[in-house]
Design a protein around this motif. Structure first.
Motif, PDB file in Angstrom:
ATOM      1  N   ALA A 176       0.824  -1.213   0.000  1.00 26.04           N
ATOM      2  CA  ALA A 176       0.000   0.000   0.000  1.00 26.04           C
ATOM      3  C   ALA A 176       0.857   1.261   0.000  1.00 26.04           C
ATOM      4  O   ALA A 176       1.904   1.316   0.647  1.00 26.04           O
ATOM      5  CB  ALA A 176      -0.919   0.001   1.216  1.00 26.04           C
ATOM      6  N   LEU A 177       0.389   2.271  -0.737  1.00 24.73           N
ATOM      7  CA  LEU A 177       1.023   3.580  -0.661  1.00 24.73           C
ATOM      8  C   LEU A 177       0.705   4.179   0.703  1.00 24.73           C
ATOM      9  O   LEU A 177      -0.388   4.002   1.225  1.00 24.73           O
ATOM     10  CB  LEU A 177       0.502   4.493  -1.772  1.00 24.73           C
ATOM     11  CG  LEU A 177       0.886   4.095  -3.198  1.00 24.73           C
ATOM     12  CD1 LEU A 177       0.226   5.046  -4.197  1.00 24.73           C
ATOM     13  CD2 LEU A 177       2.387   4.083  -3.394  1.00 24.73           C
ATOM     14  N   LYS A 178       1.661   4.885   1.270  1.00 23.80           N
ATOM     15  CA  LYS A 178       1.476   5.467   2.598  1.00 23.80           C
ATOM     16  C   LYS A 178       1.969   6.907   2.604  1.00 23.80           C
ATOM     17  O   LYS A 178       2.539   7.376   1.629  1.00 23.80           O
ATOM     18  CB  LYS A 178       2.201   4.614   3.652  1.00 23.80           C
ATOM     19  CG  LYS A 178       3.674   4.475   3.413  1.00 23.80           C
ATOM     20  CD  LYS A 178       4.280   3.415   4.311  1.00 23.80           C
ATOM     21  CE  LYS A 178       5.762   3.220   4.086  1.00 23.80           C
ATOM     22  NZ  LYS A 178       6.208   3.091   2.736  1.00 23.80           N
ATOM     23  N   GLU A 179       1.750   7.592   3.724  1.00 25.43           N
ATOM     24  CA  GLU A 179       2.202   8.965   3.856  1.00 25.43           C
ATOM     25  C   GLU A 179       3.696   9.038   3.579  1.00 25.43           C
ATOM     26  O   GLU A 179       4.464   8.201   4.050  1.00 25.43           O
ATOM     27  CB  GLU A 179       1.884   9.493   5.254  1.00 25.43           C
ATOM     28  CG  GLU A 179       0.406   9.690   5.472  1.00 25.43           C
ATOM     29  CD  GLU A 179       0.053  10.122   6.890  1.00 25.43           C
ATOM     30  OE1 GLU A 179       0.936  10.619   7.612  1.00 25.43           O
ATOM     31  OE2 GLU A 179      -1.122   9.944   7.262  1.00 25.43           O
ATOM     32  N   GLY A 180       4.089  10.028   2.779  1.00 25.92           N
ATOM     33  CA  GLY A 180       5.483  10.204   2.409  1.00 25.92           C
ATOM     34  C   GLY A 180       5.843   9.589   1.077  1.00 25.92           C
ATOM     35  O   GLY A 180       6.886   9.911   0.498  1.00 25.92           O
ATOM     36  N   ASP A 181       4.986   8.700   0.540  1.00 28.37           N
ATOM     37  CA  ASP A 181       5.235   8.082  -0.764  1.00 28.37           C
ATOM     38  C   ASP A 181       4.817   9.017  -1.896  1.00 28.37           C
ATOM     39  O   ASP A 181       3.882   9.815  -1.746  1.00 28.37           O
ATOM     40  CB  ASP A 181       4.435   6.775  -0.915  1.00 28.37           C
ATOM     41  CG  ASP A 181       4.964   5.647  -0.059  1.00 28.37           C
ATOM     42  OD1 ASP A 181       6.090   5.770   0.479  1.00 28.37           O
ATOM     43  OD2 ASP A 181       4.247   4.631   0.074  1.00 28.37           O
ATOM     44  N   PHE A 182       5.492   8.888  -3.029  1.00 24.03           N
ATOM     45  CA  PHE A 182       5.062   9.567  -4.246  1.00 24.03           C
ATOM     46  C   PHE A 182       4.017   8.706  -4.932  1.00 24.03           C
ATOM     47  O   PHE A 182       4.130   7.478  -4.928  1.00 24.03           O
ATOM     48  CB  PHE A 182       6.236   9.768  -5.209  1.00 24.03           C
ATOM     49  CG  PHE A 182       7.151  10.881  -4.821  1.00 24.03           C
ATOM     50  CD1 PHE A 182       6.896  12.179  -5.226  1.00 24.03           C
ATOM     51  CD2 PHE A 182       8.271  10.634  -4.043  1.00 24.03           C
ATOM     52  CE1 PHE A 182       7.742  13.214  -4.863  1.00 24.03           C
ATOM     53  CE2 PHE A 182       9.128  11.663  -3.681  1.00 24.03           C
ATOM     54  CZ  PHE A 182       8.858  12.962  -4.090  1.00 24.03           C
ATOM     55  N   VAL A 183       3.022   9.341  -5.538  1.00 19.64           N
ATOM     56  CA  VAL A 183       2.018   8.599  -6.292  1.00 19.64           C
ATOM     57  C   VAL A 183       2.591   8.333  -7.681  1.00 19.64           C
ATOM     58  O   VAL A 183       2.957   9.276  -8.387  1.00 19.64           O
ATOM     59  CB  VAL A 183       0.695   9.392  -6.405  1.00 19.64           C
ATOM     60  CG1 VAL A 183      -0.293   8.642  -7.277  1.00 19.64           C
ATOM     61  CG2 VAL A 183       0.108   9.647  -5.030  1.00 19.64           C
ATOM     62  N   PRO A 184       2.706   7.061  -8.079  1.00 22.08           N
ATOM     63  CA  PRO A 184       3.197   6.763  -9.426  1.00 22.08           C
ATOM     64  C   PRO A 184       2.171   7.171 -10.482  1.00 22.08           C
ATOM     65  O   PRO A 184       0.979   7.290 -10.191  1.00 22.08           O
ATOM     66  CB  PRO A 184       3.402   5.255  -9.410  1.00 22.08           C
ATOM     67  CG  PRO A 184       2.732   4.737  -8.204  1.00 22.08           C
ATOM     68  CD  PRO A 184       2.414   5.879  -7.301  1.00 22.08           C
ATOM     69  N   VAL A 207      -4.693  12.574   0.527  1.00 18.01           N
ATOM     70  CA  VAL A 207      -4.391  13.960   0.193  1.00 18.01           C
ATOM     71  C   VAL A 207      -2.951  13.966  -0.302  1.00 18.01           C
ATOM     72  O   VAL A 207      -2.039  13.501   0.394  1.00 18.01           O
ATOM     73  CB  VAL A 207      -4.566  14.904   1.397  1.00 18.01           C
ATOM     74  CG1 VAL A 207      -4.099  16.315   1.048  1.00 18.01           C
ATOM     75  CG2 VAL A 207      -6.026  14.926   1.841  1.00 18.01           C
ATOM     76  N   VAL A 208      -2.774  14.461  -1.521  1.00 22.41           N
ATOM     77  CA  VAL A 208      -1.474  14.480  -2.178  1.00 22.41           C
ATOM     78  C   VAL A 208      -1.087  15.939  -2.393  1.00 22.41           C
ATOM     79  O   VAL A 208      -1.887  16.730  -2.916  1.00 22.41           O
ATOM     80  CB  VAL A 208      -1.550  13.738  -3.534  1.00 22.41           C
ATOM     81  CG1 VAL A 208      -0.193  13.712  -4.222  1.00 22.41           C
ATOM     82  CG2 VAL A 208      -2.098  12.320  -3.343  1.00 22.41           C
ATOM     83  N   ASP A 209       0.131  16.295  -1.996  1.00 24.82           N
ATOM     84  CA  ASP A 209       0.547  17.694  -2.151  1.00 24.82           C
ATOM     85  C   ASP A 209       0.961  17.990  -3.594  1.00 24.82           C
ATOM     86  O   ASP A 209       0.970  17.099  -4.450  1.00 24.82           O
ATOM     87  CB  ASP A 209       1.631  18.072  -1.127  1.00 24.82           C
ATOM     88  CG  ASP A 209       2.973  17.403  -1.354  1.00 24.82           C
ATOM     89  OD1 ASP A 209       3.247  16.894  -2.473  1.00 24.82           O
ATOM     90  OD2 ASP A 209       3.780  17.392  -0.395  1.00 24.82           O
ATOM     91  N   ALA A 210       1.321  19.229  -3.860  1.00 27.13           N
ATOM     92  CA  ALA A 210       1.644  19.670  -5.220  1.00 27.13           C
ATOM     93  C   ALA A 210       2.887  18.985  -5.785  1.00 27.13           C
ATOM     94  O   ALA A 210       3.095  18.974  -6.999  1.00 27.13           O
ATOM     95  CB  ALA A 210       1.820  21.189  -5.240  1.00 27.13           C
ATOM     96  N   ASN A 211       3.693  18.390  -4.928  1.00 26.84           N
ATOM     97  CA  ASN A 211       4.883  17.664  -5.376  1.00 26.84           C
ATOM     98  C   ASN A 211       4.598  16.192  -5.659  1.00 26.84           C
ATOM     99  O   ASN A 211       5.499  15.443  -6.012  1.00 26.84           O
ATOM    100  CB  ASN A 211       6.003  17.777  -4.333  1.00 26.84           C
ATOM    101  CG  ASN A 211       6.449  19.201  -4.150  1.00 26.84           C
ATOM    102  OD1 ASN A 211       6.655  19.931  -5.114  1.00 26.84           O
ATOM    103  ND2 ASN A 211       6.586  19.623  -2.907  1.00 26.84           N
ATOM    104  N   ILE A 236       2.136  11.857  -0.913  1.00 24.68           N
ATOM    105  CA  ILE A 236       0.955  11.595  -0.082  1.00 24.68           C
ATOM    106  C   ILE A 236       1.190  12.179   1.301  1.00 24.68           C
ATOM    107  O   ILE A 236       2.159  11.844   1.971  1.00 24.68           O
ATOM    108  CB  ILE A 236       0.668  10.083   0.010  1.00 24.68           C
ATOM    109  CG1 ILE A 236       0.331   9.536  -1.373  1.00 24.68           C
ATOM    110  CG2 ILE A 236      -0.476   9.811   1.001  1.00 24.68           C
ATOM    111  CD1 ILE A 236       0.219   8.028  -1.433  1.00 24.68           C
ATOM    112  N   ARG A 237       0.293  13.058   1.712  1.00 20.10           N
ATOM    113  CA  ARG A 237       0.410  13.701   3.019  1.00 20.10           C
ATOM    114  C   ARG A 237      -0.567  13.136   4.040  1.00 20.10           C
ATOM    115  O   ARG A 237      -0.394  13.309   5.229  1.00 20.10           O
ATOM    116  CB  ARG A 237       0.183  15.213   2.867  1.00 20.10           C
ATOM    117  CG  ARG A 237       1.181  15.886   1.948  1.00 20.10           C
ATOM    118  CD  ARG A 237       2.601  15.891   2.501  1.00 20.10           C
ATOM    119  NE  ARG A 237       2.726  16.621   3.733  1.00 20.10           N
ATOM    120  CZ  ARG A 237       2.997  17.913   3.820  1.00 20.10           C
ATOM    121  NH1 ARG A 237       3.212  18.616   2.745  1.00 20.10           N
ATOM    122  NH2 ARG A 237       3.070  18.490   4.991  1.00 20.10           N
ATOM    123  N   MET A 238      -1.632  12.465   3.550  1.00 16.24           N
ATOM    124  CA  MET A 238      -2.615  11.887   4.456  1.00 16.24           C
ATOM    125  C   MET A 238      -3.271  10.684   3.796  1.00 16.24           C
ATOM    126  O   MET A 238      -3.571  10.713   2.602  1.00 16.24           O
ATOM    127  CB  MET A 238      -3.712  12.902   4.807  1.00 16.24           C
ATOM    128  CG  MET A 238      -4.736  12.376   5.814  1.00 16.24           C
ATOM    129  SD  MET A 238      -6.252  13.375   5.879  1.00 16.24           S
ATOM    130  CE  MET A 238      -7.159  12.677   4.501  1.00 16.24           C
TER     131      MET A 238
END
Length: 150
Positions: A2-10, A119-123, A126-128
């Motif tokens: 699973a993707l988690k906080e701190g990971d980049f979304v591919p 919630v994914v930031d502009a970079n 994943i932040r949440m």
């Protein structure tokens, strides 16, 4: 995994309710709230979609776009979006590729697709990750995180 906080979304792509091709890479540079829900036109999912709809301008004001994802077809999403005046993109994930990419779990002994908001930031980080079957809670949690990262 699973993707988690701190990971980049591919990067990924899918079809929208309008039959258009959605490419994740085209949304880089802006915050994204991407939420996974079980099924169009069910009570909890309708509550959640309408909650995001009703607060959509607040999300836009926070610099974010909202995207909903379920395994329903493009045609189902189109009818759902028209019926409830959903102003944001709904992605069709019939083969569960996006759900698997994010690692969204199933609930109730694997019978019901999970309800998870990211919630994914502009970079693209994943932040949440908020995993709860309580549909109404997702909207406020996402807004709170966007306010923190703005």
């Amino acid at each position: 995994m699973a993707l988690k906080e701190g990971d980049f979304v591919p990067d990924f792509s899918a079809k929208t309710q309008d039959g258009e091709v959605f490419n994740w890479s085209e949304y880089k540079g802006k915050a994204i709230v991407i939420y996974f829900y079980p099924k169009d036109n069910t009570p909890g999912c309708t509550t959640q979609a309408c909650g995001f709809r009703d607060e959509y301008q607040d999300f836009k004001d926070l610099g974010a776009e909202v995207i909903g994802v379920s395994g329903d077809s493009e045609a189902s999403h189109e009818k759902f979006a028209e019926k409830y005046r959903i102003p944001f993109v709904l992605l069709s994930d019939g083969e569960k590729k996006i759900r698997k990419l994010f690692g969204v779990p199933t609930n109730l002994f694997g019978l019901i697709p999970g309800r998870v908001t990211y919630v994914v930031d502009a970079n693209g980080v994943i932040r949440m990750v908020f995993d709860s079957m309580k549909a109404k809670d997702h909207i406020q949690k996402a807004k709170e995180m966007l306010e923190q990262i703005k």
